[in-house]
Design an enzyme around this catalytic site. Structure first.
Site, mmCIF file in Angstrom:
data_model
loop_
_atom_site.group_PDB
_atom_site.id
_atom_site.type_symbol
_atom_site.label_atom_id
_atom_site.label_comp_id
_atom_site.label_asym_id
_atom_site.label_seq_id
_atom_site.Cartn_x
_atom_site.Cartn_y
_atom_site.Cartn_z
ATOM 1 N N ILE A 117 8.933 -5.361 3.856
ATOM 2 C CA ILE A 117 9.990 -5.843 2.965
ATOM 3 C C ILE A 117 11.336 -5.323 3.451
ATOM 4 O O ILE A 117 11.503 -4.120 3.692
ATOM 5 C CB ILE A 117 9.754 -5.357 1.520
ATOM 6 C CG1 ILE A 117 8.468 -5.951 0.936
ATOM 7 C CG2 ILE A 117 10.967 -5.687 0.642
ATOM 8 C CD1 ILE A 117 8.492 -7.443 0.705
ATOM 9 N N LYS A 118 12.299 -6.238 3.588
ATOM 10 C CA LYS A 118 13.677 -5.839 3.870
ATOM 11 C C LYS A 118 14.480 -5.958 2.576
ATOM 12 O O LYS A 118 14.462 -7.002 1.927
ATOM 13 C CB LYS A 118 14.314 -6.711 4.949
ATOM 14 C CG LYS A 118 15.758 -6.296 5.251
ATOM 15 C CD LYS A 118 16.516 -7.337 6.049
ATOM 16 C CE LYS A 118 17.972 -6.892 6.226
ATOM 17 N NZ LYS A 118 18.826 -7.948 6.785
ATOM 18 N N GLN A 119 15.176 -4.887 2.222
ATOM 19 C CA GLN A 119 15.925 -4.870 0.969
ATOM 20 C C GLN A 119 17.242 -4.125 1.159
ATOM 21 O O GLN A 119 17.340 -3.203 1.976
ATOM 22 C CB GLN A 119 15.098 -4.190 -0.127
ATOM 23 C CG GLN A 119 15.726 -4.201 -1.512
ATOM 24 C CD GLN A 119 16.043 -5.599 -2.002
ATOM 25 O OE1 GLN A 119 17.173 -6.080 -1.818
ATOM 26 N NE2 GLN A 119 15.063 -6.265 -2.600
#
Length: 355
Positions: A241-243
Site C-alpha cells: 500500500i502506498k499512502q
C-alpha cells in the site's frame, strides 16, 4: 558509516524533531505487527493465496538495490507528466524529459525499483528491465481535459506490464470520490490478472473529495480516513500500500461522516506522527501488506530534512519503506542520488528502531 556518526548525522538533519521522533514509543505495541525483515516474503506472503511467481516478483523487488536483504524498499516513482504535466514535472531539470535518465537515477540511487508510465518504461524496457525491477503504473489522473475531472483512468493494460518485463503493477484509487466504486471494480480485476500473470500489486490509496477539506483542516491526510482507505486496499489484495503520510486525525468526527470508534482516538492513536502512521500500518492487516509512504512534492532546501523525517516516521511506525520522486528528480542527478541514499540510510541504520 560508523554507528555514532550515523546517529549524530540523523540528529543534525532532524534538529528539534530528533528527540520526539527517535525516542517515541507507540500506543499499539510493535509486537502486534508483522514487520519487514530479510524473510518478509516467506513469512508474510508464503502462507497466502499468492501464486509462486508472485512470491518471486516480491522477492525480486525487496532483493534489489542498497536495501536488498532488509525487507525495506526505496522506490523511485515517476508517473508525473500526466497529472502534474510534463512541464511542471521536468522543467526544473529538463534532463529528465528523457525517460532513460529517470531509470538511470533509480539505478545510481540504489533504489529497489522504478515506478512509471507505460511510455517511460516501454521506451527503455529492453535495455533496463533486467537491471532494475519495473513497476508499471496502469492508471492516471489526466489533467489536459478541460474542465479537470479528478478521475483515474486506464492508460495501460496488465498484459502490457507483463510483456515489457515488469515485476509489479501499480494503480491508484481515489477513495471517497464519485468515481471510486468504478475504480475499485477496475483495479480489483487488474490486480487479479496481475497475480495470475505472476506480478505483485501496489495500490496508491488516495482520498479525493472536496468535502474532505474544511476551513479548519485537510482531512485527505487524516490518519483515520487514510487508514480506512488502506483497509479497502488490502481487501482487494494489494500486496503493498502506498499512502500519504498522515498530518492530522479525526476526519470521521469533523466531517460527521461514516462510522468509527472513540477508541481509535483514545486507545490507538495520539498526535505523534509515528502513532498516526502506525494506525495506517494497523489497517494494512497489521503489516501483512507493507506500507510505503510517499515523499511528497519538492519544496527546495528543506527536501533532505523532510525526506529523512518521513523515512524515520515510516520505519518507526512499522512501515516498509518510502516512495519518493520529485524531491529526487527535480534536482541535478548527483544531488538526487544523495537524497535517495539519505532515505535508504535511515532503513539501514540500527539506531532507527521500530517504536
Amino acid at each position: 558509516m560508523p554507528v555514532e556518526e550515523m546517529s549524530s548525522k540523523l540528529e543534525q538533519i532532524l534538529g528539534e524533531d530528533a528527540a520526539p521522533l527517535l525516542r517515541y514509543q507507540c500506543k499499539i505495541p510493535k509486537e502486534n505487527l508483522h514487520l519487514p525483515g530479510p524473510d518478509y516474503v516467506e513469512r508474510i506472503y508464503g502462507g497466502s493465496d499468492r501464486p509462486t511467481r508472485v512470491l518471486g516478483s516480491l522477492q525480486s523487488l525487496i532483493g534489489h538495490g542498497r536495501l536488498a536483504g532488509t525487507g525495506y524498499v526505496s522506490i523511485l516513482p515517476v508517473d508525473q507528466g500526466v497529472e502534474h504535466s510534463a512541464g511542471a514535472s521536468f522543467a526544473p531539470n529538463p534532463l529528465y524529459f528523457d525517460p532513460e535518465n529517470l531509470v538511470k537515477l533509480a539505478i545510481e540511487g540504489g533504489c529497489n525499483a522504478v515506478a512509471s508510465t507505460l511510455g517511460v518504461l516501454g521506451s527503455v524496457a529492453r535495455k533496463y528491465a533486467h537491471k532494475i525491477p519495473f513497476i508499471l503504473k496502469v492508471n492516471h489522473n489526466e489533467f489536459l481535459s478541460y474542465p479537470n475531472a479528478f478521475d483515474q483512468i486506464r492508460f495501460a493494460s496488465v498484459r502490457q506490464a507483463f510483456d515489457l518485463g515488469a515485476v509489479s503493477v501499480g494503480a491508484t484509487i481515489y477513495f471517497g470520490s464519485e468515481e471510486s466504486k468504478r475504480q475499485i471494480q477496475e483495479v480489483t480485476g487488474m490486480f487479479q490478472q496481475a497475480h495470475e500473470l505472476g506480478m505483485c500489486t501496489i495500490l496508491w490509496c488516495y482520498l479525493r473529495n472536496s468535502a474532505f477539506k474544511t476551513k479548519d483542516a485537510d482531512y485527505h491526510v487524516a490518519a483515520d480516513l487514510t487508514g480506512q482507505a488502506n483497509h479497502l486496499g488490502v481487501t482487494i489484495e494489494a500486496d503493498i500500500i502506498k499512502q500519504k503520510l498522515p498530518e492530522n486525525n479525526g476526519g470521521y468526527n469533523a466531517l460527521n461522516f461514516g462510522e468509527t470508534s472513540k477508541k481509535v482516538y483514545s486507545d490507538l492513536t495520539t498526535d505523534n506522527p509515528i502513532d498516526l502512521t502506525r494506525y495506517q500500518v494497523v489497517n494494512c492487516y497489521m503489516g501483512r501488506a507493507g506500507l510505503i509512504n510517499s515523499g511528497g512534492a519538492s519544496s527546495g532546501d528543506s527536501d533532505l530534512k523532510e525526506a529523512v523525517k518521513t523515512a524515520v516516521i515510516n520505519k518507526r511506525a512499522g512501515g516498509m519503506g518510502l516512495i519518493s520522486g520529485r524531491k529526487a528528480f527535480q534536482r541535478p542527478m548527483k544531488e538526487g542520488v544523495q537524497l535517495l541514499n539519505a532515505i535508504q540510510d535511515v532503513y539501514l541504520s540500527k539506531d532507527v528502531t521500530v517504536a
